[in-house]
Design a protein around this motif. Sequence first.
Motif, short mmCIF file in Angstrom:
data_model
loop_
_atom_site.label_atom_id
_atom_site.label_comp_id
_atom_site.label_asym_id
_atom_site.label_seq_id
_atom_site.Cartn_x
_atom_site.Cartn_y
_atom_site.Cartn_z
N THR A 1 0.84 -1.20 0.00
CA THR A 1 0.00 0.00 0.00
C THR A 1 0.87 1.25 0.00
O THR A 1 0.60 2.21 -0.72
N TRP A 2 1.93 1.22 0.80
CA TRP A 2 2.83 2.38 0.84
C TRP A 2 3.53 2.58 -0.51
O TRP A 2 3.59 3.69 -1.03
N VAL A 3 4.10 1.48 -1.04
CA VAL A 3 4.88 1.59 -2.28
C VAL A 3 3.98 2.05 -3.43
O VAL A 3 4.35 2.94 -4.21
N GLN A 4 2.76 1.48 -3.51
CA GLN A 4 1.83 1.90 -4.55
C GLN A 4 1.39 3.35 -4.32
O GLN A 4 1.29 4.13 -5.25
N GLY A 5 1.16 3.68 -3.05
CA GLY A 5 0.71 5.02 -2.71
C GLY A 5 1.72 6.09 -3.10
O GLY A 5 1.34 7.20 -3.48
N ASP A 6 3.02 5.73 -3.01
CA ASP A 6 4.07 6.70 -3.36
C ASP A 6 3.95 7.18 -4.81
O ASP A 6 4.42 8.25 -5.14
N LYS A 7 3.34 6.36 -5.67
CA LYS A 7 3.28 6.70 -7.10
C LYS A 7 1.99 7.40 -7.46
O LYS A 7 1.81 7.86 -8.59
N ARG A 8 1.06 7.46 -6.54
CA ARG A 8 -0.29 7.88 -6.90
C ARG A 8 -0.41 9.35 -7.27
O ARG A 8 -1.17 9.71 -8.16
N PHE A 9 0.31 10.22 -6.55
CA PHE A 9 0.15 11.65 -6.82
C PHE A 9 0.58 11.97 -8.25
O PHE A 9 -0.14 12.66 -8.98
N ALA A 10 1.73 11.43 -8.65
CA ALA A 10 2.21 11.68 -10.02
C ALA A 10 1.23 11.08 -11.02
O ALA A 10 0.93 11.68 -12.05
N ALA A 11 0.70 9.88 -10.70
CA ALA A 11 -0.21 9.21 -11.63
C ALA A 11 -1.52 9.97 -11.79
O ALA A 11 -2.16 9.94 -12.84
N ALA A 12 -1.93 10.69 -10.73
CA ALA A 12 -3.20 11.43 -10.80
C ALA A 12 -3.10 12.58 -11.81
O ALA A 12 -4.11 13.00 -12.35
#
Lengths: 290, 244
Positions: free
Chosen positions: A176-187
């Motif tokens: 969850t943390w590792v995936q979460g780290d990429k979310r802002f850029a992906a948004a």
Amino acid sequence: MHPAPSVILFTTLSGLGFGLLAFLGLGMPDVTGGSALAFYGIGFALAVGGLVASTFHLANPKNAIKAFREWRTSWLSREGVAAVLTLTVAGLCAVGAAFFDTRLAPLGWLSTALALFTVHCTAMIYAQLKTVPRWHQIWTPVHFLTTAIAGGALLAGQVSLAMPLLLLAGGVQWVTWVQGDKRFAAAGTTLETATGLGAIGTPRPFEPPHTGSNYLLREMVHVVGRKHSQKLRLIAVALMSVVPVICLLLPFNHLLAALAVLAHLLGVLVARWLFFAQAEHVVGLYYGGR
Amino acid sequence: MTALPATTTRQLGLVIDLDTCVGCQACVIACKGWNTENYGAPLSDQDPYGTPSGTFLNRVHSYEVQPETGSAQLVHFPKSCLHCEDAPCVTVCPTGASYKRVEDGIVLVNETDCMGCGLCAWACPYGARELDLAAGVMKKCTLCVDRIYNDNLPEEDREPACVRTCPAGARHFGDFADPDSHVSRLTKERDGMDLMPEQGTKPVNKYLPPRPRDQIDVLAPLLNPVAEEPTGFLRWLDKALERL
């Protein structure tokens, strides 16, 4: 996001409490009499304690009773309704087990399903928010559910089940943390899209709209403690998963069991602090922060 | 009810002209003034003579925009509720305090139902909602709902306070559902844009981008240097001074 103690306690304690109630509903352990009272008592204390903590977060709690109205659209409302239903059904199970020495299996299964649905609703309060990309992912409810189930197994004394479940919860937390780290850029939300000025050049905040702070900055552009996040992640997973599993592997002893529960609780608290402290709201972009 | 209406009869909202706004903050003050004295709980300030912090429904940011070539440009950027068609702040509300009106699309908060949980402010990508610390309820732009339909006011005052006060004419109020309205035509002619379109909120309010500078800078050709290299006496002086 501001890591308010009220919401950290709410998600941690109610998750653990509903996790325990989920196992009790399945008859694991199949308790009656005084021990049923003790097990259900702990489950209720944690679940209700968490819910009470969440009301400290309200600026106008006299209207809290109205929060059961909008379950058609609002996950927060669904959470409230589901929690009350769970506590009612689990309460009937508790009365049956403690005072009449009977366990109505279908009623128990219903309370298990309701308890897990309540945890899912809690997670969806956060996961529904597109404005916080780190939370807006499938891993948020998966993490809340696996953590609640693992904690529930631990509290219910299901040693052989608890060990793999605790390790699974730790693993899911890490993913969850590792995936979460990429979310802002992906948004894809940037100051360029926030201002629409990307078409004419590169925008940069020149002057904020106010000299002091405001509600938005205090609530959503909270950056304290992020620099220690990697260390805190290791500490959280060690406490919530590794230490309890080691305690369970050693020959049984009440002190070790208590240590396992305490370590797990502390680990989840650290993880939930990070859940809020590391979450970045898109409104921060307007202020040149995140 | 926190379900969003499928359609609204009218779509009232603002057009904000980033080309015209001079960043004078008059709209901020007019908004605070009107909305403190009228509909709903006043917009409170905390510690106004110490470390001030208060509730505002409209705030003006300023950004510097650096194009690929040429000089940077300063853009003043007023921001208030965009009265989104797909308003995420409304659907998250557990008490039904937040709602979007079917008749004109205005997003409002019923303060007698709000419990101050703040989830709607979290759901808004634009920072349009602020919890008032004195009243404990969520405050947001009402599009001056108590002005625009107010028969007690002279007709020219029946528009939002921010629009009425803007000395630069950078704010326009109207109905976006009417393709011939002032705001619809402005949006069409000047390529009015949505903020954060990727958030899927479908904002009603539109922003007009700043016009390219070279089209309006009529003085620029007259201000160019007339001679790169000095000639005559100046050339001799230049050489002489260099030799010293």
